[in-house]
Design an enzyme around this catalytic site. Sequence first.
Site, short mmCIF file in Angstrom:
data_model
loop_
_atom_site.label_atom_id
_atom_site.label_comp_id
_atom_site.label_asym_id
_atom_site.label_seq_id
_atom_site.Cartn_x
_atom_site.Cartn_y
_atom_site.Cartn_z
N GLU A 189 10.13 16.57 14.19
CA GLU A 189 10.49 16.36 12.79
C GLU A 189 9.66 17.29 11.92
OE1 GLU A 189 11.48 12.61 9.90
OE2 GLU A 189 9.58 12.56 10.98
N GLU A 220 9.91 2.23 10.40
CA GLU A 220 10.88 3.30 10.25
C GLU A 220 10.10 4.60 10.33
OE1 GLU A 220 12.43 6.22 8.88
OE2 GLU A 220 13.35 5.35 7.08
N LYS A 259 0.85 -1.19 0.00
CA LYS A 259 0.00 0.00 0.00
C LYS A 259 0.88 1.25 0.00
CE LYS A 259 -2.00 2.80 2.83
NZ LYS A 259 -2.10 4.02 1.95
N CYS A 315 13.62 11.60 5.55
CA CYS A 315 13.64 11.18 6.95
C CYS A 315 15.01 11.34 7.58
CB CYS A 315 13.15 9.73 7.08
SG CYS A 315 14.12 8.55 6.12
#
Length: 496
Positions: A383, A248, A173, A282
């Site tokens: 983040e 992750e 997905k 990331c």
Amino acid sequence: MPNLFVAGRWTSGAGGRQREVVNPFDQAVIAKVDEATAEDAREAVRAARRAFDTGEWPRWTPRQRAELLRRVADLLVRNKADIARWETLDTGKTLVESEIDVDDVVSVFRYYADLAEVDHTRRVEVGNPDIVSEVVHEPVGVCVLIAPWNYPLLQASWKIAPALAAGNTIVVKPSEVTPLTTVKLVELIERAGVPDGVVNLILGAGPEVGPALTAAPEVDLVSFTGGLRTGQAIMRSAADTVKKIALELGGKNPNVVFPDADFEAAVDHALTGVFLHAGQVCSAGTRLIVHERLHDDFVAELVRRAERIRLGNGLDPDSRSGPLVSAEHLAKVERHVAQGLADGATLLTGGKRPDDPRLRAGFFYLPTIFDDCDRSMSIVQEETFGPILTVERFTTEDEAVELGNDTDYGLAGAVWSGDRDRARRVARRLRHGTVWINDFGPYLPQAEWGGFKRSGIGRELGPTGLAEYQEAKHVYENTAPRPEHWFTRTGPPEER
């Protein structure tokens, strides 16, 4: 052509719904794709289960699986230009970045093709010639693979290639924001000759189809790359059936620069490390931690170069950075910047959308640098996933390490120094899954990728990336069986 792939058949799904996919450069609709329902997702899981339990795939040898992966790699090479163009249209990144991504995907498939043929059986010596004791590795089973929107093709390959190399069946997905190149990758896998039901593709928003995938009792493993909150929700969803999970979940990555670093190289990599793909990486080096003696010159040069970065259409060869991926993400970046200002950080450049009329239709945001930052600020701890660099100062090596480790994340980081012993010493002390010395950003298919702390669970790439999709089984064989008479022996234990 329908866009869902279930049980070896392309289908539009039960609900008949579609989603428009837009180019973040100008918001032009570049495609319409089918949206799955929860029932479509459940059917994909059932198809993967059947293919694993009763299909031909479990009888394929490691060499046959390896040959399939190599055929996929060859098809990617032949279709590189088309796939790279779609990746740029979908994500907004520059075409050269997309071309590099396709090359990296080819390397990943070829690496796992080679690894699939390696016999990982481990012989256990027990000191008895009649006993053969071996640890073998088998596929986990049905794997749900959920990829992010920033590197949709690359991140999907990090999951698909090892999962297939290990002999699993999969349901993929992609993000609903950037699904196009995953569709094209599945088309190539079909052309390469994968059996029906081994690879299934579901498109749609996470809240709609996610739980049907992650909570399904027929699923043995869920691998997810994305945000922390979604990762936490997946852990909860998988808990009832005690699935294996691999997560992750991003990072807040320090880039530590000592005064004896190569100035030109460190500045250049600091700029690329945070502003590549508009900071939507990331492992982006969003926290510059620079020695106080070097600070003024280093930051001034960063600002000068950041203001010269040419934003534009990813298909324009003169562009060096594209837009953010969506209006929603642009608004999120704007909120981070507003909070940074409210917390007292000094804005040196950027902090707004560009004035250039060429860019008004797209989701562009200027490269942004904040100075005078400290660990209490949200832009230092959260983040931001955009073109935002925060600058902190240090005086001692211990302080640099303390700052670099003062984060809930632990994905990646870098150390710059002309003193190799110091650089290696600091690298060992940083609690991050990848640490670069006098470099920033490269990864290798052969080396594990993943993070400490809230950056996730498990590793992708390298031999461990294959092991994530395997179960270890101990096979103990007695080649000369004979009765023990445990319950027929008589007398006290000392006489037996």
